[in-house]
Design a protein around this motif. Structure first.
Motif, PDB file in Angstrom:
ATOM      1  N   THR A  46       0.813  -1.217   0.000  1.00 52.60           N
ATOM      2  CA  THR A  46       0.000   0.000   0.000  1.00 52.60           C
ATOM      3  C   THR A  46       0.844   1.264   0.000  1.00 52.60           C
ATOM      4  N   VAL A  47       2.142   1.132   0.248  1.00 56.41           N
ATOM      5  CA  VAL A  47       3.029   2.296   0.238  1.00 56.41           C
ATOM      6  C   VAL A  47       3.803   2.311  -1.071  1.00 56.41           C
ATOM      7  N   GLN A  48       3.692   3.397  -1.805  1.00 56.97           N
ATOM      8  CA  GLN A  48       4.471   3.583  -3.025  1.00 56.97           C
ATOM      9  C   GLN A  48       5.478   4.690  -2.723  1.00 56.97           C
ATOM     10  N   ASP A  49       6.651   4.292  -2.254  1.00 57.88           N
ATOM     11  CA  ASP A  49       7.616   5.259  -1.767  1.00 57.88           C
ATOM     12  C   ASP A  49       9.010   4.705  -2.006  1.00 57.88           C
ATOM     13  N   ALA A  50       9.895   5.556  -2.505  1.00 62.47           N
ATOM     14  CA  ALA A  50      11.264   5.105  -2.779  1.00 62.47           C
ATOM     15  C   ALA A  50      11.971   4.619  -1.532  1.00 62.47           C
ATOM     16  N   GLU A  51      11.535   5.086  -0.367  1.00 66.51           N
ATOM     17  CA  GLU A  51      12.122   4.649   0.895  1.00 66.51           C
ATOM     18  C   GLU A  51      11.945   3.146   1.085  1.00 66.51           C
ATOM     19  N   PHE A  52      10.909   2.592   0.444  1.00 63.74           N
ATOM     20  CA  PHE A  52      10.637   1.164   0.552  1.00 63.74           C
ATOM     21  C   PHE A  52      10.961   0.503  -0.788  1.00 63.74           C
ATOM     22  N   GLY A  53      12.132   0.823  -1.318  1.00 64.00           N
ATOM     23  CA  GLY A  53      12.513   0.346  -2.645  1.00 64.00           C
ATOM     24  C   GLY A  53      12.738  -1.145  -2.725  1.00 64.00           C
ATOM     25  N   GLN A  54      12.822  -1.820  -1.591  1.00 62.76           N
ATOM     26  CA  GLN A  54      13.041  -3.266  -1.609  1.00 62.76           C
ATOM     27  C   GLN A  54      11.718  -4.021  -1.633  1.00 62.76           C
ATOM     28  N   THR A  55      10.704  -3.478  -2.295  1.00 67.15           N
ATOM     29  CA  THR A  55       9.402  -4.121  -2.331  1.00 67.15           C
ATOM     30  C   THR A  55       9.513  -5.576  -2.764  1.00 67.15           C
ATOM     31  N   PHE A  56       9.086  -6.478  -1.867  1.00 68.74           N
ATOM     32  CA  PHE A  56       9.112  -7.917  -2.117  1.00 68.74           C
ATOM     33  C   PHE A  56      10.507  -8.410  -2.517  1.00 68.74           C
ATOM     34  N   ALA A  57      11.539  -7.781  -1.944  1.00 66.44           N
ATOM     35  CA  ALA A  57      12.909  -8.168  -2.283  1.00 66.44           C
ATOM     36  C   ALA A  57      13.209  -9.606  -1.877  1.00 66.44           C
ATOM     37  N   ALA A  58      12.714 -10.013  -0.704  1.00 65.63           N
ATOM     38  CA  ALA A  58      12.972 -11.389  -0.269  1.00 65.63           C
ATOM     39  C   ALA A  58      12.378 -12.377  -1.255  1.00 65.63           C
ATOM     40  N   GLU A  59      11.156 -12.106  -1.677  1.00 62.95           N
ATOM     41  CA  GLU A  59      10.497 -13.007  -2.620  1.00 62.95           C
ATOM     42  C   GLU A  59      11.238 -13.032  -3.955  1.00 62.95           C
ATOM     43  N   ARG A  60      11.735 -11.883  -4.373  1.00 62.71           N
ATOM     44  CA  ARG A  60      12.401 -11.805  -5.678  1.00 62.71           C
ATOM     45  C   ARG A  60      13.809 -12.374  -5.662  1.00 62.71           C
ATOM     46  N   HIS A  61      14.514 -12.224  -4.550  1.00 63.02           N
ATOM     47  CA  HIS A  61      15.935 -12.537  -4.562  1.00 63.02           C
ATOM     48  C   HIS A  61      16.377 -13.640  -3.610  1.00 63.02           C
ATOM     49  N   VAL A  62      15.588 -13.905  -2.577  1.00 66.55           N
ATOM     50  CA  VAL A  62      16.048 -14.814  -1.530  1.00 66.55           C
ATOM     51  C   VAL A  62      15.411 -16.194  -1.609  1.00 66.55           C
ATOM     52  N   TYR A  63      14.190 -16.278  -2.109  1.00 66.87           N
ATOM     53  CA  TYR A  63      13.495 -17.568  -2.102  1.00 66.87           C
ATOM     54  C   TYR A  63      14.334 -18.668  -2.726  1.00 66.87           C
ATOM     55  N   GLY A  64      14.987 -18.381  -3.823  1.00 69.90           N
ATOM     56  CA  GLY A  64      15.809 -19.401  -4.475  1.00 69.90           C
ATOM     57  C   GLY A  64      16.998 -19.830  -3.650  1.00 69.90           C
ATOM     58  N   LEU A  65      17.497 -18.924  -2.814  1.00 71.26           N
ATOM     59  CA  LEU A  65      18.666 -19.242  -1.983  1.00 71.26           C
ATOM     60  C   LEU A  65      18.312 -20.115  -0.791  1.00 71.26           C
ATOM     61  N   VAL A  66      17.057 -20.001  -0.306  1.00 68.30           N
ATOM     62  CA  VAL A  66      16.694 -20.724   0.918  1.00 68.30           C
ATOM     63  C   VAL A  66      15.902 -21.996   0.645  1.00 68.30           C
ATOM     64  N   PRO A  84      -0.889  -0.935  -7.346  1.00 65.80           N
ATOM     65  CA  PRO A  84       0.114  -1.258  -6.332  1.00 65.80           C
ATOM     66  C   PRO A  84       0.809  -2.596  -6.610  1.00 65.80           C
ATOM     67  N   ALA A  85       1.992  -2.731  -6.047  1.00 67.82           N
ATOM     68  CA  ALA A  85       2.742  -3.977  -6.165  1.00 67.82           C
ATOM     69  C   ALA A  85       2.032  -5.078  -5.387  1.00 67.82           C
ATOM     70  N   TYR A  86       2.201  -6.328  -5.844  1.00 65.01           N
ATOM     71  CA  TYR A  86       1.541  -7.444  -5.149  1.00 65.01           C
ATOM     72  C   TYR A  86       2.379  -8.707  -5.226  1.00 65.01           C
ATOM     73  N   ALA A  87       2.082  -9.604  -4.290  1.00 66.38           N
ATOM     74  CA  ALA A  87       2.661 -10.943  -4.296  1.00 66.38           C
ATOM     75  C   ALA A  87       1.562 -11.911  -3.875  1.00 66.38           C
ATOM     76  N   VAL A  88       1.517 -13.077  -4.525  1.00 63.22           N
ATOM     77  CA  VAL A  88       0.523 -14.105  -4.223  1.00 63.22           C
ATOM     78  C   VAL A  88       1.267 -15.377  -3.842  1.00 63.22           C
ATOM     79  N   PHE A  89       0.891 -15.942  -2.686  1.00 65.52           N
ATOM     80  CA  PHE A  89       1.545 -17.138  -2.162  1.00 65.52           C
ATOM     81  C   PHE A  89       0.523 -18.249  -1.970  1.00 65.52           C
ATOM     82  N   GLU A  90       1.013 -19.489  -1.922  1.00 67.81           N
ATOM     83  CA  GLU A  90       0.135 -20.560  -1.495  1.00 67.81           C
ATOM     84  C   GLU A  90      -0.305 -20.261  -0.069  1.00 67.81           C
ATOM     85  N   TYR A  91      -1.528 -20.630   0.268  1.00 64.19           N
ATOM     86  CA  TYR A  91      -2.015 -20.397   1.627  1.00 64.19           C
ATOM     87  C   TYR A  91      -1.529 -21.523   2.521  1.00 64.19           C
TER      88      TYR A  91
END
Length: 199
Positions: A46-66, A84-91
């Motif tokens: 819900t926040v569109q702000d450069a301060e939160f530039g890592q939007t869904f960074a874990a999902e984009r960059h870390v999931y494959g590593l873990v 707005p940006a979004y991510a959809v996960f299995e429940y």
């Protein structure tokens, strides 16, 4: 790689409207919904702000590593550039976490220890690591910057001298530490217990 790279905004909006609002926070609104015949968890930024530039960074960059290191919900769809940006996960069907049980805290410590053995490419945000691998110097700089913020906010009301002395020990304390992944946001809302009792 998300399974549903063809998800449309209309599908997502309709699923959220028919679904159940779970929480509205400062950064995200979350829903439990049915989408393409599956139960899903939807997170909308819900926040569109450069301060939160890592939007869904874990999902984009870390999931494959873990993968295979810790359990994470399967990522089904992701668009960090949408408005707005979004991510959809299995429940994930979960049971209440027993935070007063020693076994839970031991399990969390073991999970974090496994995560902290995963090597990182460099220090800094996962989507744009600074490239430095000198953990001691980076941590020292971060801590000094935080102390400067504290001093600017409270003035002389707080004696930061003892904290400066401790922070100046960082180069010795963290000398030779490898660069690894760190969770950075550990709290009860970010940890689920599966029906099998595993975190």
């Amino acid at each position: 790689m998300p399974a549903w790279d063809d998800l449309t905004r209309v599908e997502l909006r309709n699923a959220c409207e028919r679904g159940e609002l779970i929480a509205e926070g400062e950064l995200n609104t979350t829903y439990r919904a049915m989408l393409r015949g599956r139960r899903v968890f939807v997170r909308i930024r819900t926040v569109q702000d450069a301060e939160f530039g890592q939007t869904f960074a874990a999902e984009r960059h870390v999931y494959g590593l873990v993968d295979g290191v810790i359990r994470v919900p399967r990522l089904l769809a992701l668009d960090p550039s949408a408005a707005p940006a979004y991510a959809v996960f299995e429940y994930v069907e979960s049971v209440p976490t027993r935070w007063n049980a020693a076994a839970t805290l031991v399990g969390l410590a073991e999970l974090l220890a496994r995560l902290h053995r995963v090597p990182g490419p460099g220090l800094g945000p996962v989507d744009a690591p600074g490239g430095s691998t000198d953990a001691a110097a980076v941590l020292h700089g971060l801590a000094l910057a935080e102390l400067d913020r504290v001093r600017a906010a409270v003035g002389d009301e707080l004696n930061v001298g003892p904290m400066h002395a401790w922070v100046n020990e960082f180069p010795r304390i963290f000398a030779g530490e490898p660069v690894v992944l760190c969770h950075g946001d550990v709290h009860a809302g970010n940890v689920l217990t599966g029906g099998d009792g595993e975190l």
